[in-house]
Design a protein around this motif. Sequence first.
Motif, PDB file in Angstrom:
ATOM      1  N   ILE A   5       0.855  -1.159  -0.160  1.00 22.78           N
ATOM      2  CA  ILE A   5      -0.084  -0.147  -0.063  1.00 22.78           C
ATOM      3  C   ILE A   5       0.851   1.258   0.061  1.00 22.78           C
ATOM      4  O   ILE A   5       1.729   1.340   1.075  1.00 22.78           O
ATOM      5  N   THR A   6       0.561   2.092  -1.008  1.00 20.95           N
ATOM      6  CA  THR A   6       1.457   3.421  -1.167  1.00 20.95           C
ATOM      7  C   THR A   6       0.420   4.567  -1.059  1.00 20.95           C
ATOM      8  O   THR A   6      -0.674   4.444  -1.535  1.00 20.95           O
ATOM      9  N   GLY A   7       0.916   5.711  -0.742  1.00 19.37           N
ATOM     10  CA  GLY A   7       0.048   6.944  -0.863  1.00 19.37           C
ATOM     11  C   GLY A   7       0.713   7.946  -1.617  1.00 19.37           C
ATOM     12  O   GLY A   7       1.805   8.278  -1.553  1.00 19.37           O
ATOM     13  N   ARG A   8      -0.238   8.759  -2.495  1.00 20.91           N
ATOM     14  CA  ARG A   8       0.394   9.937  -3.109  1.00 20.91           C
ATOM     15  C   ARG A   8      -0.340  11.130  -2.682  1.00 20.91           C
ATOM     16  O   ARG A   8      -1.577  11.394  -2.714  1.00 20.91           O
ATOM     17  N   TYR A  38      -1.149  -4.620  -5.221  1.00 18.19           N
ATOM     18  CA  TYR A  38      -0.624  -3.429  -5.238  1.00 18.19           C
ATOM     19  C   TYR A  38      -1.823  -2.186  -5.148  1.00 18.19           C
ATOM     20  O   TYR A  38      -2.714  -2.143  -5.897  1.00 18.19           O
ATOM     21  N   THR A  40      -2.843   1.848  -4.369  1.00 17.96           N
ATOM     22  CA  THR A  40      -2.297   3.287  -4.187  1.00 17.96           C
ATOM     23  C   THR A  40      -3.196   4.185  -4.097  1.00 17.96           C
ATOM     24  O   THR A  40      -4.391   4.404  -4.663  1.00 17.96           O
ATOM     25  N   SER A  42      -4.370   8.024  -3.648  1.00 21.23           N
ATOM     26  CA  SER A  42      -3.846   9.520  -4.028  1.00 21.23           C
ATOM     27  C   SER A  42      -5.049  10.480  -3.860  1.00 21.23           C
ATOM     28  O   SER A  42      -6.271  10.095  -3.985  1.00 21.23           O
ATOM     29  N   GLU A  51      -6.342   2.956  -6.310  1.00 14.34           N
ATOM     30  CA  GLU A  51      -6.072   1.938  -7.723  1.00 14.34           C
ATOM     31  C   GLU A  51      -5.705   0.799  -7.043  1.00 14.34           C
ATOM     32  O   GLU A  51      -4.659   0.724  -6.128  1.00 14.34           O
ATOM     33  N   THR A  53      -4.001  -2.976  -8.165  1.00 17.68           N
ATOM     34  CA  THR A  53      -3.592  -3.893  -9.146  1.00 17.68           C
ATOM     35  C   THR A  53      -3.044  -5.034  -8.781  1.00 17.68           C
ATOM     36  O   THR A  53      -2.309  -5.311  -7.659  1.00 17.68           O
ATOM     37  N   ARG A  62      -7.010  -4.943 -12.826  1.00 16.37           N
ATOM     38  CA  ARG A  62      -6.891  -3.659 -12.173  1.00 16.37           C
ATOM     39  C   ARG A  62      -8.123  -2.792 -11.956  1.00 16.37           C
ATOM     40  O   ARG A  62      -8.991  -2.829 -12.816  1.00 16.37           O
ATOM     41  N   GLU A  64      -9.779   1.139 -10.805  1.00 17.93           N
ATOM     42  CA  GLU A  64      -9.369   2.543 -10.215  1.00 17.93           C
ATOM     43  C   GLU A  64     -10.829   3.220  -9.856  1.00 17.93           C
ATOM     44  O   GLU A  64     -11.826   2.944 -10.565  1.00 17.93           O
TER      45      GLU A  64
END
Length: 178
Positions: A5-8, A38, A40, A42, A51, A53, A62, A64
Amino acid sequence: MRFIITGRNIDVTKALREKVESKLSRLDKLFVDDTEVYVTMSVEKLRHILEVTIPIKGSVIRAEVQSEDMYTAIDEVVDVVERQLVKHKKKLNNRHKVDSPFKENLNFLITDVEEEEEMKIVRSKRFALKPMYPEDACLEMELLGHDFFVFRNGDTGEVNVVYKRKKQGTYGLIEPEF
């Protein structure tokens, strides 16, 4: 499943991480154990974008989702992923593939999700590929009023595609690798 898990433009809090993992772990019974997911998150102005994936053998699932609230986006993305899985499973069944990345039985999910129309190609088109530069291809695409344009790259001689991106005024270039 393993979650990455990532954040923008957003701090991924413990509560957000737990919500994503709990909602997407519903799909855990469908995938083999070492599947990576994955995620994401944002934020752009007032839009929260999530998102998801999931790379699987020979393909990618995928989804979104955009919403005014990240928690709402998390709830909605699970449904989108399930629809993608149903489409992918039908495609695998139609082609009689083996070594599926899914666990034994995905049929119960197919009955739970509304049946979607089968993808049909209703029109085919043939045209000559003119050698040109990507900038010229973008101009040609704009003149035709299309969202994408296929051309032969004047520098490399390879077939490329230019397309309009979602962000206004920007374009993308697809260069296939062989």
